[in-house]
Design a protein around this motif. Structure first.
Motif, short mmCIF file in Angstrom:
data_model
loop_
_atom_site.label_atom_id
_atom_site.label_comp_id
_atom_site.label_asym_id
_atom_site.label_seq_id
_atom_site.Cartn_x
_atom_site.Cartn_y
_atom_site.Cartn_z
N HIS A 81 0.83 -1.20 0.00
CA HIS A 81 0.00 0.00 0.00
C HIS A 81 0.87 1.25 0.00
CE1 HIS A 81 -3.86 -1.96 0.45
NE2 HIS A 81 -3.39 -2.68 1.46
N GLU A 82 1.99 1.20 0.71
CA GLU A 82 2.88 2.36 0.77
C GLU A 82 3.45 2.70 -0.60
OE1 GLU A 82 2.33 0.72 4.71
OE2 GLU A 82 2.96 -0.24 2.84
N ASP A 85 0.68 4.08 -2.90
CA ASP A 85 0.35 5.47 -2.59
C ASP A 85 1.48 6.41 -2.98
OD1 ASP A 85 -1.64 7.21 -1.53
OD2 ASP A 85 -0.37 7.53 0.22
N TYR A 137 -2.63 9.19 3.87
CA TYR A 137 -3.61 8.23 4.37
C TYR A 137 -4.90 8.96 4.74
CZ TYR A 137 0.56 5.35 5.06
OH TYR A 137 1.72 4.66 4.88
N ARG A 139 -7.71 8.48 7.77
CA ARG A 139 -7.77 7.80 9.06
C ARG A 139 -9.15 7.93 9.70
NH1 ARG A 139 -2.58 9.28 12.90
NH2 ARG A 139 -1.33 7.46 12.38
N GLN A 153 -6.12 3.19 9.33
CA GLN A 153 -5.84 4.14 8.26
C GLN A 153 -5.71 3.37 6.96
OE1 GLN A 153 -2.21 6.09 9.46
NE2 GLN A 153 -0.90 4.55 8.54
N PRO A 155 -4.40 3.82 2.75
CA PRO A 155 -3.67 4.69 1.84
C PRO A 155 -4.61 5.55 1.00
CG PRO A 155 -2.68 2.52 1.85
CD PRO A 155 -3.95 2.41 2.63
#
Length: 205
Positions: A81-82, A85, A137, A139, A153, A155
């Motif tokens: 996901h990091e 994103d 993100y 949240r 949270q 992305p």
């Protein structure tokens, strides 16, 4: 279902290149020079448009299209996901610099439009920085009603791409330019099922 590792390696490489700031056209050119081909049975050379479609596709982070919404799939993710994103943020920055609408910093096109499917409270923007990269993100942190927040949270690029994928005759550029706010009333994200449900203001244009 396990992904084709050879194809998955190409996809991960493309996301890494995009996150580092390379243009889709440059990634396509480099992929073709390396002898990479698009997914079989077509198996042709890569174009900038095909690279963009790959970078915007939430299937690579475990999402599946389910009617007019998206949900978590059972297949293995290809990129984190990091990284997903980060690539989306790099594309957004390039677009906003070109349009001269925003000189720097992440945009939050779905701010005020997102709702948690568990507690029905708003999802708020949140970002972190690692080196020269900014990770965005949304949240669930609200404490309205005296209840504890869900605390998860997700992305930002994942939700924004899921919404953009449901826009007929439009692309993620509509998200980046924030024209999405003229179309979407609100979006509900269910962290348990991964489903993204959208209530539209208008889809006639």
């Amino acid at each position: 279902m396990a992904p084709n590792e050879k194809e998955a390696a190409v996809v991960r490489w493309m996301f890494s290149e995009a996150a580092s700031g390379r243009k889709p056209s440059e990634i396509a050119e480099a992929a073709n020079a390396r002898g990479c081909r698009t997914k079989a049975p077509v198996g042709g050379p890569w174009s900038a448009r095909q690279v963009l479609a790959t970078l915007r596709n939430p299937v690579h982070v475990g999402m599946l299209k389910d009617g007019r919404s998206f949900r978590l799939g059972c297949h293995l993710t290809i990129v984190s996901h990091e990284l997903f994103d980060a690539a989306g943020s790099a594309l957004a920055k390039r677009r906003t610099r070109h349009a001269k609408s925003v000189r720097y910093g992440p945009m939050w096109p779905l701010k005020g439009r997102l709702e948690c499917g568990t507690c029905r409270r708003p999802l708020s923007p949140h970002s972190t920085r690692h080196g020269n990269k900014v990770y965005r993100y949304y949240r669930c942190r609200a404490t309205a009603g005296g209840r504890s927040p869900c605390g998860y949270q997700v992305p930002a690029g994942l939700l924004e791409n899921a919404v953009a994928a449901q826009l007929p005759n439009r692309t993620r550029d509509d998200i980046i330019s924030q024209s999405i706010r003229q179309l979407v009333d609100h979006v509900v994200y269910d962290p348990t099922s991964g489903r993204v449900e959208i209530e539209w203001l208008s889809l006639d244009e």
